[in-house]
Design a protein around this motif. Structure first.
Motif, short mmCIF file in Angstrom:
data_model
loop_
_atom_site.label_atom_id
_atom_site.label_comp_id
_atom_site.label_asym_id
_atom_site.label_seq_id
_atom_site.Cartn_x
_atom_site.Cartn_y
_atom_site.Cartn_z
N VAL A 1 1.02 -1.00 -0.06
CA VAL A 1 -0.05 -0.36 -0.15
C VAL A 1 1.11 1.49 0.09
CG1 VAL A 1 -1.56 1.14 1.96
CG2 VAL A 1 -1.65 -1.43 1.02
N LEU A 2 1.53 1.20 0.98
CA LEU A 2 2.30 2.35 0.80
C LEU A 2 3.13 2.58 -0.12
CD1 LEU A 2 4.14 4.41 2.49
CD2 LEU A 2 6.00 2.81 2.46
N GLY A 3 3.69 1.57 -1.37
CA GLY A 3 4.54 1.84 -2.63
C GLY A 3 3.66 2.21 -3.87
N ILE A 4 2.35 1.93 -3.25
CA ILE A 4 1.34 2.08 -4.53
C ILE A 4 1.19 3.97 -4.13
CG2 ILE A 4 -1.06 1.98 -5.08
CD1 ILE A 4 -0.66 -1.26 -4.23
N VAL A 5 0.70 4.18 -2.97
CA VAL A 5 0.51 5.41 -2.81
C VAL A 5 2.05 6.26 -2.69
CG1 VAL A 5 0.54 7.09 -0.35
CG2 VAL A 5 -0.77 5.03 -0.71
N LEU A 6 2.89 5.65 -2.41
CA LEU A 6 4.50 6.84 -3.41
C LEU A 6 4.58 6.69 -4.09
CD1 LEU A 6 6.75 5.95 -0.81
CD2 LEU A 6 5.96 7.85 -0.66
N ALA A 7 3.56 5.83 -5.48
CA ALA A 7 4.04 6.14 -6.74
C ALA A 7 3.40 6.48 -7.47
CB ALA A 7 4.12 4.34 -7.28
N VAL A 8 1.72 7.01 -6.69
CA VAL A 8 1.20 7.91 -7.35
C VAL A 8 1.26 9.80 -7.07
CG1 VAL A 8 -1.22 8.81 -7.16
CG2 VAL A 8 -0.79 5.68 -6.72
N VAL A 9 2.40 9.39 -5.84
CA VAL A 9 2.49 11.04 -5.39
C VAL A 9 3.21 11.04 -6.54
CG1 VAL A 9 3.72 12.23 -3.94
CG2 VAL A 9 1.45 11.05 -3.17
N TRP A 10 4.77 10.51 -6.56
CA TRP A 10 5.81 10.73 -7.57
C TRP A 10 5.08 11.16 -8.98
CZ3 TRP A 10 8.80 6.40 -10.56
CH2 TRP A 10 9.82 6.79 -10.57
N VAL A 11 3.94 9.83 -9.60
CA VAL A 11 4.13 10.45 -10.63
C VAL A 11 3.03 11.89 -11.03
CG1 VAL A 11 2.52 9.62 -13.16
CG2 VAL A 11 3.98 8.23 -12.37
N TRP A 12 2.19 12.22 -10.29
CA TRP A 12 1.92 13.52 -9.95
C TRP A 12 2.67 14.51 -10.06
CZ3 TRP A 12 0.80 16.61 -5.71
CH2 TRP A 12 0.18 17.72 -5.81
N LEU A 13 3.75 14.44 -9.25
CA LEU A 13 4.38 15.44 -9.41
C LEU A 13 5.26 15.29 -10.57
CD1 LEU A 13 5.77 15.13 -5.54
CD2 LEU A 13 4.53 16.86 -5.77
N ALA A 14 5.50 14.54 -11.31
CA ALA A 14 6.26 14.79 -12.35
C ALA A 14 5.23 14.89 -13.19
CB ALA A 14 6.70 13.16 -12.68
N ALA A 15 4.38 14.94 -13.66
CA ALA A 15 3.24 15.84 -14.46
C ALA A 15 3.08 16.87 -14.16
CB ALA A 15 2.39 14.85 -14.28
N ARG A 16 3.14 17.33 -13.14
CA ARG A 16 3.23 18.53 -12.32
C ARG A 16 4.17 19.21 -13.19
NH1 ARG A 16 2.06 20.34 -6.74
NH2 ARG A 16 2.73 22.46 -7.94
N LYS A 17 5.87 18.81 -13.16
CA LYS A 17 6.86 19.31 -13.68
C LYS A 17 6.70 19.34 -14.99
CE LYS A 17 11.63 18.71 -13.27
NZ LYS A 17 12.68 18.03 -12.70
N GLU B 1 4.17 19.47 -17.28
CA GLU B 1 3.22 20.77 -17.72
C GLU B 1 3.92 21.87 -17.28
OE1 GLU B 1 -1.15 21.87 -16.10
OE2 GLU B 1 -0.35 20.52 -15.29
N GLN B 2 4.34 22.41 -16.23
CA GLN B 2 5.38 23.55 -15.80
C GLN B 2 6.02 23.87 -16.66
OE1 GLN B 2 6.56 23.52 -11.98
NE2 GLN B 2 4.42 24.10 -10.40
N GLN B 3 6.87 23.17 -17.70
CA GLN B 3 8.24 23.25 -17.85
C GLN B 3 7.50 23.37 -19.67
OE1 GLN B 3 10.06 19.72 -18.63
NE2 GLN B 3 11.33 20.47 -16.48
N ARG B 4 5.88 22.67 -20.00
CA ARG B 4 5.52 23.09 -21.16
C ARG B 4 5.18 24.20 -21.42
NH1 ARG B 4 2.05 17.36 -23.13
NH2 ARG B 4 4.23 16.67 -23.39
N ASP B 5 4.42 24.85 -20.10
CA ASP B 5 3.78 25.97 -20.19
C ASP B 5 4.61 27.43 -20.24
OD1 ASP B 5 0.91 25.06 -20.36
OD2 ASP B 5 1.36 25.03 -18.25
#
Length: 55
Positions: free
Chosen positions: A21-37, A39-43
């Motif tokens: 469960v901890l691994g899944i939560v950390l993976a979701v947070v990591w992908v979310w932060l990478a997607a934000r990064k 998106e910021q680079q594209r904008d």
């Protein structure tokens, strides 16, 4: 005797489940932060909406 009395009670499945469960939560947070990064680079280099050439 009851069959439930003879079954051993293991503790390790709880730790394995908590790790999964901890691994899944950390993976979701990591992908979310990478997607934000990304998106910021594209904008950052995007042209302003009013300065786009019209055809």
């Amino acid at each position: 005797m009851n069959e439930n009395d003879n079954k051993p009670h293991y503790r390790w499945p709880k730790y394995v489940l908590a790790g999964v469960v901890l691994g899944i939560v950390l993976a979701v947070v990591w992908v979310w932060l990478a997607a934000r990064k990304v998106e910021q680079q594209r904008d950052f280099g995007a042209p302003l909406p009013n300065s786009a050439p019209s055809r």
